[in-house]
Write a protein that holds these residues in place. Structure first.
Motif, PDB file in Angstrom:
ATOM      1  N   TRP A 551       0.859  -1.186   0.000  1.00 55.67           N
ATOM      2  CA  TRP A 551       0.000   0.000   0.000  1.00 55.67           C
ATOM      3  C   TRP A 551       0.896   1.237   0.000  1.00 55.67           C
ATOM      4  N   HIS A 552       0.661   2.112  -0.961  1.00 57.52           N
ATOM      5  CA  HIS A 552       1.462   3.325  -1.121  1.00 57.52           C
ATOM      6  C   HIS A 552       0.620   4.530  -0.716  1.00 57.52           C
ATOM      7  N   VAL A 553       1.137   5.336   0.193  1.00 52.84           N
ATOM      8  CA  VAL A 553       0.446   6.529   0.677  1.00 52.84           C
ATOM      9  C   VAL A 553       1.261   7.753   0.273  1.00 52.84           C
ATOM     10  N   PHE A 554       0.632   8.691  -0.430  1.00 52.82           N
ATOM     11  CA  PHE A 554       1.338   9.904  -0.833  1.00 52.82           C
ATOM     12  C   PHE A 554       0.345  11.048  -1.018  1.00 52.82           C
ATOM     13  N   LEU A 555       0.868  12.266  -1.034  1.00 50.17           N
ATOM     14  CA  LEU A 555       0.059  13.471  -1.163  1.00 50.17           C
ATOM     15  C   LEU A 555       0.370  14.161  -2.485  1.00 50.17           C
ATOM     16  N   PRO A 566       6.312  12.369  -1.457  1.00 49.05           N
ATOM     17  CA  PRO A 566       6.534  11.086  -2.152  1.00 49.05           C
ATOM     18  C   PRO A 566       5.886   9.919  -1.413  1.00 49.05           C
ATOM     19  N   PRO A 567       5.648   8.825  -2.116  1.00 51.30           N
ATOM     20  CA  PRO A 567       4.962   7.681  -1.507  1.00 51.30           C
ATOM     21  C   PRO A 567       5.733   7.047  -0.356  1.00 51.30           C
ATOM     22  N   PHE A 568       4.987   6.675   0.659  1.00 50.88           N
ATOM     23  CA  PHE A 568       5.480   5.821   1.733  1.00 50.88           C
ATOM     24  C   PHE A 568       4.831   4.457   1.529  1.00 50.88           C
ATOM     25  N   THR A 569       5.642   3.414   1.518  1.00 45.99           N
ATOM     26  CA  THR A 569       5.142   2.076   1.189  1.00 45.99           C
ATOM     27  C   THR A 569       4.988   1.242   2.450  1.00 45.99           C
ATOM     28  N   PHE A 570       3.859   0.563   2.569  1.00 46.98           N
ATOM     29  CA  PHE A 570       3.570  -0.271   3.736  1.00 46.98           C
ATOM     30  C   PHE A 570       3.324  -1.706   3.265  1.00 46.98           C
TER      31      PHE A 570
END
Length: 700
Positions: A551-555, A566-570
Motif C-alpha cells: 500500500w502506497h500513501v502519498f500526497l 513522495p509515496p510511503f510504502t507499507f
C-alpha cells in the motif's frame, strides 16, 4: 641478522589459516542465503482460501515453482555452506585441543640453577661445579634419558654463556639489551602449513592452489559482482532497460502507455532470441486484434511497433491482459512469462515517474501494476478479479452503464440481488456463485476511516516542523457483515513517552489504547507488543509469481498535478488482519504513519491523499486533507491562551466548563511541607495530539 623459516610441524598454526580461509568464503555465502530467504516475509503466509482454477492454472503453477527454484537456494550452495561450517568447527576443535609450543625466555640464573640474588662468589662456585660435571671430556651420556654427546655439548655451551652473561661485561650488555648473550637475533617466521605438504616436490601444487584461489577465483568473483552491479539498476532491471524506459516516459502517459513502454525492456530480447522473436507472432497478433478487450488506440500502437522481440512482447502482454487463448502450448507459456518481467520493469518506470514528481505517470504506473497482477486490460471492469467472471457475467452486472462497477459495490448489494444478476444460463452456476462470494469476502480492502496531521508532542504545526501524516483504516473485505462501529479511541493517536526514543522514531510499535483513566491518561492493553502483521499473498490466479501486496500513501497537489509528498510504502501492519482461521476479518484499526517536513510558510494547505494498493484494482482511496501551519509566534500565543482559559475543575468556572463539555484543569494538591518549595501543576500527558489539523473521511 638472518631470517629462519619454520614449518608447522606441531600442527598448531595451520588450523588458524584454514579457519580464516574457509570463513572468508562461508560467511558471505551464508549471509546471502539468509538474506534471500527473508526478502519476502509474506511468502510463508497462506493464500486467500479458494479452490478456483482456470484453464491454464497448471502452466502458471509450473512457472511459479520454476521461479521459486531459481530464486531459492541452490542445493550445491547449501551443501557448500554446511561443509564450510563443518570445516570451521573442526578447525576450532583443533585450535582448542592442540598445545602450542611454549617459547621459554633465556635466563642465565635458571640455567645455572641459582637465585637472582646470588653473589659473584656463589656464581663462580656454581659454574665451576657445573663445568666439571658437564665438560665434554668428563661427562657421559645417560642412556636412560636418551642423551647424546651433542646434548651434553649444547648444555655445556649454555652453562658457559650463562656464566659469561653474569660476569663478562659485553655479554652481560647483550643479555640486557637483546635478551640473548649472542646479541641481536634473526627473525623466525612460522609457515602455517605442515612441512609434509610442501616436501617431496609438493610445493608447486601448493603454489598452483594459491594462484587458483587468489589469482583467478577471487578476481573473477569480485569482477562478476562489480559488473553485475553496474549492469542493473537499483530496482533490479538492466540499465539498458532503464534507459529505454526513460525515453518512453511522457507526462500524460496512462496505463496502456505504460504497458507499451514496458515492452521495450532488454529482458524481452534475452527471452526471445533469434527465431523466437517471430515464431507465432502473426498468430498472436491476429487473436489480439480480433479481441474486443483491447482499445483501438492500443491496437494502433501494436501495429506501429517494429517486428522483433519488442513487438512479440507487447502482443503477448495484451494477450495476457485480455486472457486470450492462443491455442499453442509454447505461446501460452510465453504469455504467462512476460507478465512478471513487465511487472519488474514497472518498478523502474515507477522510480522514473517519481523522479519527475508528476501525479499522472505515477498513478499510471501503480494502476499498470494492478492490471498486470490481476490480468485485466486497462479501463476494463474491476469485476474481472472475481473467479468465474467473464465478459458475459460482467455485462450482466453492469448493464449499459458507462461506469464500471467495483467489487465492493457488487458485494454491497443484497444476496438475492447479486444472485439474480449473475446466476443463470450462460452465467454462473450456484456452486460457482458461492465460490465467488466466499473469495470476495477474503480480499484485503483497506477502508480509510480518518487521516490527519500532527507533530509529536505539540498541539500546533509550525513552519518547517517535522509533520506526521497519520492514516487510520480497517481491512473490511467486500461484502463483510456485522462490521463493528468505529470508536473514538480507535481514531486517536497517542504520543509515546518523551523518553521512549524507539517509539518516537518508529523502531517499535506502541500498544493499543483501550481507554482512558480518570485523569485522561491512556490505558494500554496488557498484551505483549505486537509483531509485524503481513497480509496474505496477492490473489492472482494468472500472475506467475508470488507477490506481497503493498500500500502506497502519498500526497499530491491537484491544481498543479504534482506529487507534494513522495509515496510511503507499507507491506505490514500493527494489528491482526484475520482471525486464526485465515478467513474471518478482525476489523482491527490499523495505523499508518508518514513523516515529512512542513511547508516553510504558515497557511492552509489542501492536498489530495492517495492510498493505492499495487495488487488489486479498485481498492484505492482518494480524499482531500488539509494541513494547517500556524505562524510560530501565533502558535505560542494560542498555546498560552489555552493554558489561561482552562479553569480548575473545582472552581465555579471549572464546574460550568465541565457541564458544557469544555476542558478543565485538575487541581494540584501538595503537602504543606512542600508547598513553600514547589509550585505548578501536574505534567499530565496531553492526549489530543490531532488539534493541529484534522481532515476526516468517515468509512462508507
Amino acid at each position: 641478522m638472518s631470517t629462519d623459516y619454520a614449518y608447522d610441524e606441531e600442527g598448531h598454526l595451520w588450523p588458524f589459516f584454514v579457519f580464516t580461509l574457509t570463513s572468508i568464503v562461508t560467511v558471505p555465502i551464508t549471509y546471502s542465503l539468509i538474506k534471500s530467504s527473508r526478502n519476502d516475509p509474506a511468502a510463508a503466509l497462506k493464500r486467500i482460501q479458494t479452490d478456483y482454477k482456470h484453464d491454464q492454472s497448471a502452466v502458471v503453477d509450473t512457472l511459479r515453482k520454476s521461479e521459486k527454484r531459481k530464486d531459492g537456494s541452490k542445493p550445491w550452495l547449501i551443501a557448500l555452506v554446511i561443509a564450510g561450517w563443518a570445516v570451521m568447527g573442526y578447525m576450532i576443535y583443533l585450535i582448542k585441543t592442540t598445545d602450542a609450543p611454549v617459547q621459554h625466555l633465556w635466563n642465565p640464573y635458571d640455567i645455572l640453577g641459582i637465585a637472582e640474588s646470588a653473589t659473584e662468589k656463589q656464581i663462580k662456585k656454581t659454574y665451576k661445579m657445573l663445568s666439571l660435571k658437564f665438560h665434554p671430556d668428563k661427562a657421559r651420556p645417560d642412556a636412560s634419558k636418551n642423551e647424546t654427546i651433542d646434548d651434553l655439548n649444547r648444555r655445556y655451551v649454555e652453562i658457559s654463556k650463562a656464566y659469561q652473561a653474569l660476569t663478562d661485561e659485553d655479554v652481560r650488555n647483550n643479555f640486557i639489551q637483546f635478551g640473548n648473550p649472542d646479541g641481536k637475533q634473526g627473525f623466525s617466521i612460522n609457515i602455517a602449513l605442515p612441512k609434509a605438504i610442501v616436501s617431496d616436490g609438493n610445493g608447486k601444487y601448493i603454489v598452483l592452489i594459491y594462484f587458483a584461489l587468489f589469482g583467478v577465483l577471487l578476481p573473477y568473483l569480485v569482477g562478476s559482482w562489480w559488473y553485475g552491479t553496474l549492469r542493473r539498476s537499483k530496482e533490479g532491471v538492466l540499465m539498458e532497460s532503464a534507459n529505454r524506459l526513460f525515453k518512453e516516459y511522457q507526462d500524460n502517459i496512462d496505463e496502456g502507455g505504460v504497458v507499451a513502454a514496458l515492452s521495450s525492456g532488454q529482458e524481452f530480447e534475452n527471452l526471445f532470441k533469434g527465431d523466437k522473436a517471430d515464431a507465432g507472432l502473426s498468430k498472436i497478433e491476429s487473436k489480439v486484434m480480433a479481441s474486443d478487450e483491447l482499445p483501438p488506440k492500443e491496437k494502433k500502437k501494436l501495429e506501429d511497433v517494429e517486428s522483433g522481440p519488442r513487438r512479440k512482447a507487447l502482443a503477448l502482454l495484451w494477450a495476457y491482459l485480455g486472457r486470450i487463448e492462443l491455442g499453442d502450448a509454447t505461446l501460452e507459456k510465453a504469455k504467462f512469462q512476460v507478465a512478471p518481467i513487465a511487472h519488474a520493469l514497472n518498478k523502474s518506470f515507477n522510480a522514473i515517474a517519481l523522479a519527475y514528481m508528476n501525479t499522472a505517470p505515477l498513478l499510471a504506473s501503480y494502476f499498470a501494476s494492478q492490471r498486470l497482477i490481476q490480468a485485466i486490460p486497462p479501463k476494463a471492469s474491476p469485476l474481472y478479479q472475481l473467479p468465474h467472471f467473464n465478459s458475459a457475467v460482467v455485462r450482466a452486472v453492469e448493464g449499459d452503464s458507462r461506469v464500471h462497477s467495483t467489487v465492493q459495490a457488487f458485494m454491497d448489494q443484497p444476496d438475492a440481488k447479486r444472485r439474480s444478476l449473475v446466476v443463470g444460463k450462460g452465467l454462473l452456476t450456484d456452486a460457482q456463485y458461492k465460490e465467488t462470494i466466499a473469495y470476495a469476502k477474503q480480499l484485503p480492502y483497506l477502508r480509510v476511516a480518518k487521516a490527519f496531521f500532527k507533530v509529536t508532542g505539540e498541539k500546533f504545526i509550525i513552519p518547517s516542523s517535522l509533520v506526521t501524516l497519520v492514516v487510520k483504516g480497517r481491512f473490511v473485505p467486500p461484502g463483510s457483515e456485522k462490521v463493528p462501529d468505529v470508536t473514538p479511541i480507535d481514531l486517536e493517536d497517542i504520543d509515546p513517552a518523551e523518553d521512549d526514543l524507539d517509539a518516537i522514531l518508529g523502531r517499535k510499535k506502541t500498544k493499543k489504547v483501550v481507554g482512558k483513566d480518570e485523569k485522561g491518561k491512556p490505558i494500554y492493553e496488557e498484551s505483549a507488543e505486537s509483531e509485524d502483521v503481513y497480509p496474505p499473498l496477492a490473489s492472482s490466479p494468472y500472475f506467475a509469481r508470488d507477490h506481497s501486496p503493498r500500500w502506497h500513501v502519498f500526497l499530491t497537489d491537484s491544481k498543479q498535478g504534482r506529487v507534494a509528498v513522495p509515496p510511503f510504502t507499507f507491506v505490514s501492519f500493527d494489528r491482526p488482519i484475520y482471525e486464526s482461521d485465515g478467513k474471518t476479518p478482525t476489523f482491527a484499526m490499523q495505523t499508518m504513519k508518514a513523516q515529512f517536513q512542513a511547508p516553510p510558510q504558515a497557511g492552509h494547505y489542501t492536498f489530495v491523499m492517495h492510498v493505492v494498493c499495487d495488487s488489486y484494482v479498485g481498492f484505492d482511496t482518494k480524499m482531500e486533507v488539509t494541513l494547517v501551519v500556524e505562524d510560530a509566534s501565533r502558535a505560542a500565543e494560542m498555546k498560552d491562551e489555552e493554558e489561561i482559559s482552562e479553569p480548575e475543575e473545582d472552581s465555579i468556572a471549572g464546574i460550568m466548563n465541565a457541564a458544557k463539555g469544555a476542558p478543565t484543569k485538575q487541581r494540584v494538591v501538595k503537602d504543606e511541607e512542600d508547598s513553600d518549595e514547589e509550585s505548578g501543576t501536574d505534567d499530565d500527558e496531553d492526549d489530543d495530539t490531532s488539534d493541529t489539523n484534522t481532515d476526516t473521511e468517515p468509512e462508507n
